[in-house]
Scaffold this motif. Structure first.
Motif, mmCIF file in Angstrom:
data_model
loop_
_atom_site.group_PDB
_atom_site.id
_atom_site.type_symbol
_atom_site.label_atom_id
_atom_site.label_comp_id
_atom_site.label_asym_id
_atom_site.label_seq_id
_atom_site.Cartn_x
_atom_site.Cartn_y
_atom_site.Cartn_z
ATOM 1 N N GLY A 128 -129.258 87.715 -0.894
ATOM 2 C CA GLY A 128 -130.278 88.493 -0.687
ATOM 3 C C GLY A 128 -131.143 87.947 0.536
ATOM 4 O O GLY A 128 -132.405 88.707 0.641
ATOM 5 N N ARG A 129 -130.832 86.939 1.316
ATOM 6 C CA ARG A 129 -131.363 86.738 2.601
ATOM 7 C C ARG A 129 -130.760 87.137 3.797
ATOM 8 O O ARG A 129 -130.761 86.413 4.980
ATOM 9 C CB ARG A 129 -131.815 85.289 2.539
ATOM 10 N N ARG A 130 -129.877 88.369 3.939
ATOM 11 C CA ARG A 130 -129.380 88.679 5.026
ATOM 12 C C ARG A 130 -130.221 89.964 5.450
ATOM 13 O O ARG A 130 -130.705 90.567 4.640
ATOM 14 C CB ARG A 130 -127.876 89.363 4.699
ATOM 15 N N ALA A 136 -136.726 89.366 4.170
ATOM 16 C CA ALA A 136 -135.419 89.126 4.145
ATOM 17 C C ALA A 136 -134.606 89.405 2.785
ATOM 18 O O ALA A 136 -133.335 89.998 2.815
ATOM 19 C CB ALA A 136 -135.056 87.401 4.398
ATOM 20 N N ALA A 137 -135.449 89.329 1.637
ATOM 21 C CA ALA A 137 -134.929 89.521 0.446
ATOM 22 C C ALA A 137 -134.761 91.214 0.500
ATOM 23 O O ALA A 137 -133.789 91.609 -0.025
ATOM 24 C CB ALA A 137 -135.954 89.219 -0.588
ATOM 25 N N GLY A 189 -135.030 93.614 7.952
ATOM 26 C CA GLY A 189 -135.113 93.168 9.249
ATOM 27 C C GLY A 189 -136.666 93.625 9.813
ATOM 28 O O GLY A 189 -136.657 93.513 11.029
ATOM 29 N N ILE A 190 -137.657 93.412 9.004
ATOM 30 C CA ILE A 190 -138.983 93.979 9.401
ATOM 31 C C ILE A 190 -139.810 92.726 10.095
ATOM 32 O O ILE A 190 -140.004 92.879 11.403
ATOM 33 C CB ILE A 190 -139.995 94.268 8.430
ATOM 34 N N ASP A 233 -134.031 83.135 -7.110
ATOM 35 C CA ASP A 233 -134.043 82.597 -5.995
ATOM 36 C C ASP A 233 -135.235 82.873 -4.850
ATOM 37 O O ASP A 233 -135.850 81.821 -4.528
ATOM 38 C CB ASP A 233 -132.544 82.972 -5.010
ATOM 39 N N LEU A 234 -135.592 84.037 -4.823
ATOM 40 C CA LEU A 234 -136.731 84.251 -4.017
ATOM 41 C C LEU A 234 -138.036 83.851 -4.593
ATOM 42 O O LEU A 234 -138.791 83.137 -3.946
ATOM 43 C CB LEU A 234 -136.981 85.890 -3.862
ATOM 44 N N GLY A 235 -138.119 83.862 -5.794
ATOM 45 C CA GLY A 235 -139.534 83.222 -6.739
ATOM 46 C C GLY A 235 -139.509 82.009 -6.377
ATOM 47 O O GLY A 235 -140.503 81.336 -6.114
ATOM 48 N N ARG A 236 -138.372 81.113 -6.354
ATOM 49 C CA ARG A 236 -138.253 79.535 -6.209
ATOM 50 C C ARG A 236 -138.607 79.345 -4.956
ATOM 51 O O ARG A 236 -139.504 78.287 -4.331
ATOM 52 C CB ARG A 236 -136.923 79.126 -6.318
#
Length: 262
Positions: free
Chosen positions: A14-16, A99-100, A104-105, A217-220
């Motif tokens: 999720g971070r690509r 990123a999530a 690409g903003i 993962d994003l929440g963490r």
């Protein structure tokens, strides 16, 4: 002084996100994040029109080199509605959400030590100076629509025209996200073209995916950057966008356009 990275730099699920080497001196995403984390920062200039200390830097590690923006926490100006010393963390939180979403903003961004202490370090993006920013902000460019949705999610209180970077590749990036993620509604932006319009199926899917990532993962990743109240408000904004299925309307309780607008 030591330049040790203090923020997350690994690229998990999720971070690509897209990063065109044409826009940043030939760097790919992985190499850019590694360079930002491990490179030696050399301050070579200051953006004098920025309200907070914003330093232009050269950065190098071995044979890799590039340019970046460094915003030390100690150079942040106090704001009545945002706690002192939190703007750099909000910049990183905006990158994590960008990123999530995979759009690409926001350019690659980390938190690390630098010549003036810990701060936000963000990859420098070249701009296409032939693009008329005023005309761009008045257009219905689909890239701006994505940025408008992103701003609604992060509750951006300051989307000026100058915070949009039309790059040589044709991509439009967004920068300067220090006043975001407030628990109260503070959306101020030039990008009201899509106000009240129905979300597309793709946009709805993006928001649902983001909501799911917030429980993992994003929440963490966001937990050390935002307060519990701000994270709860982020989740509530996502729920509201999904429930209404529309872009938000300007609030009558808050100026809808930042000043100055550029």
């Amino acid at each position: 002084m030591g330049d040790t990275a203090v923020g997350p730099t690994d690229l998990g699920p999720g971070r690509r996100q897209p990063l065109d080497p044409l826009d940043c001196g030939g760097l790919e995403l992985d190499g850019a994040l590694d360079l930002l984390a491990a490179g030696e920062l050399t301050v070579t200039g200051r953006m004098t029109d920025a309200s907070n200390a914003t330093l232009y830097c050269e950065i190098a590690a071995g044979e890799s080199s590039g340019r970046c923006v460094y915003k030390p926490i100690r150079g942040e100006r106090a704001l009545w509605d945002f706690p002192d010393g939190t703007l750099a963390a909000r910049e990183l939180a905006a990158y994590e959400v960008s990123a999530a979403l995979g759009l690409g903003i926001v350019p690659p961004t980390i938190m690390r030590d630098g010549p003036f202490g810990p701060g936000m370090v963000q990859l420098w993006i070249d701009t296409d100076v032939t693009v008329d920013l005023v005309a761009l902000t008045r257009s219905d460019d689909p890239q701006l629509r994505r940025i408008a949705l992103f701003d609604a999610v992060i509750n951006n209180a300051d989307r000026k025209g100058g915070h949009l970077l039309p790059a040589p590749s044709g991509r439009v990036h967004g920068i300067d996200h220090g006043v975001t993620f407030h628990a109260e509604g503070k959306l101020r932006t030039l990008l009201w073209t899509w106000r009240g319009r129905r979300l597309s199926a793709e946009e709805t899917a993006l928001l649902r995916g983001l909501a799911e990532q917030l429980t993992g993962d994003l929440g963490r990743r966001l937990e050390p950057l935002l307060t519990v109240t701000e994270l709860t408000a982020l989740d509530a904004r996502l729920d509201d966008l999904l429930d209404t299925g529309r872009f938000p309307l300007p609030s009558g309780d808050w100026p809808p356009i930042p000043w100055p607008p550029f």
